[in-house]
Design an enzyme around this catalytic site. Sequence first.
Site, PDB file in Angstrom:
ATOM      1  N   ASP A 157      -3.821  15.360 -12.248  1.00 38.05           N
ATOM      2  CA  ASP A 157      -3.872  16.145 -11.020  1.00 38.05           C
ATOM      3  C   ASP A 157      -4.255  17.595 -11.297  1.00 38.05           C
ATOM      4  O   ASP A 157      -5.088  18.182 -10.596  1.00 38.05           O
ATOM      5  CB  ASP A 157      -2.524  16.072 -10.303  1.00 38.05           C
ATOM      6  CG  ASP A 157      -1.349  16.268 -11.252  1.00 38.05           C
ATOM      7  OD1 ASP A 157      -1.575  16.608 -12.426  1.00 38.05           O
ATOM      8  OD2 ASP A 157      -0.197  16.090 -10.816  1.00 38.05           O
ATOM      9  N   ASP A 200       6.932   6.589  -4.196  1.00 37.56           N
ATOM     10  CA  ASP A 200       8.180   6.977  -3.546  1.00 37.56           C
ATOM     11  C   ASP A 200       7.964   7.940  -2.386  1.00 37.56           C
ATOM     12  O   ASP A 200       8.948   8.451  -1.831  1.00 37.56           O
ATOM     13  CB  ASP A 200       9.126   7.616  -4.566  1.00 37.56           C
ATOM     14  CG  ASP A 200       8.520   8.848  -5.218  1.00 37.56           C
ATOM     15  OD1 ASP A 200       7.341   8.783  -5.601  1.00 37.56           O
ATOM     16  OD2 ASP A 200       9.218   9.873  -5.359  1.00 37.56           O
ATOM     17  N   ASP A 209       2.141   8.849  -4.012  1.00 36.74           N
ATOM     18  CA  ASP A 209       2.851   8.078  -5.029  1.00 36.74           C
ATOM     19  C   ASP A 209       3.786   7.086  -4.368  1.00 36.74           C
ATOM     20  O   ASP A 209       4.053   7.152  -3.163  1.00 36.74           O
ATOM     21  CB  ASP A 209       3.626   9.014  -5.953  1.00 36.74           C
ATOM     22  CG  ASP A 209       2.704   9.706  -6.963  1.00 36.74           C
ATOM     23  OD1 ASP A 209       1.527   9.306  -7.049  1.00 36.74           O
ATOM     24  OD2 ASP A 209       3.162  10.643  -7.640  1.00 36.74           O
ATOM     25  N   ASP A 238      -0.335  -1.321 -10.847  1.00 33.20           N
ATOM     26  CA  ASP A 238      -0.482  -1.467 -12.294  1.00 33.20           C
ATOM     27  C   ASP A 238       0.737  -2.129 -12.928  1.00 33.20           C
ATOM     28  O   ASP A 238       0.975  -1.991 -14.130  1.00 33.20           O
ATOM     29  CB  ASP A 238      -0.699  -0.092 -12.944  1.00 33.20           C
ATOM     30  CG  ASP A 238      -2.169   0.172 -13.241  1.00 33.20           C
ATOM     31  OD1 ASP A 238      -3.000  -0.685 -12.895  1.00 33.20           O
ATOM     32  OD2 ASP A 238      -2.487   1.226 -13.816  1.00 33.20           O
TER      33      ASP A 238
END
Length: 689
Positions: free
Chosen positions: A420, A328, A326, A267
């Site tokens: 989430d 990281d 994610d 994104d």
Amino acid sequence: MAPGLDFSDWGAKETRKGTPVVVKMENPNYSVVEIEDPDAAFRPVEKSRGKNAKQVTWVLLLKAHRAVGCVAWIATLFWALLGTIKKRLIFRQDVDMASEKLGKGKLLFTVIKAFLVTSLTILAFEIIAYFNGWHYFQNPSLHIPRTSDIQGLFHLVYVTWLWFRADYIAPLIQALSKFCVALFLIQSADRMVLCLGCFWIKYKKIKPRIEGNPFKSNDVEGSGYDYPMVLVQIPMCNEREVYEQSISAVCQLDWPKDRLLIQVLDDSDDESIQCLIKAEVATWNQRGINIIYRHRLIRTGYKAGNLKSAMSCEYVQAYEFVAIFDADFQPNPDFLKQTVPHFKDNPELGLVQARWTFVNKDENLLTRLQNINLCFHFEVEQQVNGVFLNFFGFNGTAGVWRIRALEESGGWLERTTVEDMDIAVRAHLNGWKFIFLNDVKVICEVPESYEAYRKQQHRWHSGPMHLFRLCLPAIITSKIAIWKKANLILLFFLLRKLILPFYSFTLFCIILPLTMFVPEAELPVWVICYVPVFMSFLNILPAPKSFPFIVPYLLFENTMSVTKFNAMVSGLFKLGSSYEWVVTKKAGRSSESDLLAAAERESKTTNQLQIQRGASESELTELNRLKAAPVPVKRVNKIYRKELTLAFLLLTASVRSLLSAQGVHFYFLLFQGVTFLLVGLDLIGEQMS
């Protein structure tokens, strides 16, 4: 009263008794000695007899010199502190900030600043009253002096303040403090129960296990009959620092290539970052990895909108499970083999969540304190709820979902910033069960700057309250058991998401400083010292190496309660910042194994560049330019005025405690105030680039 000094007595002689004997020596090298009586020569010599007015003057001058030197040293230190603050404030003007963000927190800062000015004014009254001997609280009962005792208008104002404080202010503070103490004890009892549950799990060695060997063959490229179709999604947004290592880790998952599909959901609005991610995806695609790149033209709904758009693809219907990481996060190659087999022969299982571990937990004091909170969250909260309730909040990453569970629960919704937790609550209401694997760990990062950490905490505490407003009707009308409804409403949302930041802010940041100026409403020592220290001790148990930081952890949590309370209120009442998502800034830290893998890839850079499909020499040059590290910018230390003002406020409350001589209470609060001041100047001051 200070003792008077009469220098005339030093040179005076006492009245002689008896017959003096005078011995005179003609030799001028000897002194004249007068012996009054036989015993006089054997008496101890008085030190004061040798002094005169000139010596006293020198002694006084020496003491005055020392006093002036001490004052000058304090003034120099204070002037240097003011110069540092001024310098940092000037640097702050050079930091580009959006105009709408300048007004954020202005109201809260004004309230804290007004509270500080009021506290300083009351402290001035207290100091003047103390040095004038107006002590009215030596006895438990308030003593108002008679009219004849009133000495001046200021004394009258002070007595009026004492009367107003005892009759009107103290009862309100006492009522509020009793309410907050009750909430504090309830929340502490909840923590105790969770810790006992964790001890029981450790004692009984309870954990989810995989029965037998779910795979018939150890050859990954062999028959894929026992390997279900798995979709892996990596949502990211402007993740220049970590995109390469996360894609590399996911592409090395030990799973049949024809049973695995990786989606890189980008994104990013920066075209240079888009080019870098596309090139990385193309590199792994040429190595035979089934990986695709997706970029949305209409970027709505933040992460939830990104995941929802990816799940709408037609080819997703061929897959049974979806793993989410994610940008990281760096999973180990055997991650899928440790998580996916739990779904076999367990049709009610909807989610398998792994634990996070942090590559930069020892980077600075802020990361160490975050590690304490997150270790307790995973080791105690998630594990206990997973074992005894089969429900916990999805952490948004490092988890594997059954796609059918997502679809039956309504899929990803864009209504909150905690998508989430939203999908986890809806899946629980639909009867799906969750498993938490404490021994399966995924490497990731924690924010290294206070600015990033504060924004992350704001989202984590405003989103649940916003979600609670939306989910409450669905929880009440759902068909799950009553005790599950009570657990969701009373424990999951109210106690751990609403009551915790409310009493923490009210009790320790509002009532505690007020009690320094209203002694009638003083809190017990066990409320402000013993119980918080004991609960902090329990929080640090999952991270035993962090025990040296127990006191900074306790004080930092009190300071952070301001941010958490503000976020909770904005989410509960749906204020403007309740639907704000700011991507947490990453540093791009790598573990030792990642560095070795990077070195190996670096040795093959030339060969990799030559196999770039359709890449000309100019295109490769441009790609190398984009990958080049940006020019380092001088880092400036940013001042956070709200936190600093709160630190000075609590420090002022500690000074007031010195006047009332509260023993342990004073020393605890004095240390708290000084620590808050240091936290405000160093820890909270963010290193910005």
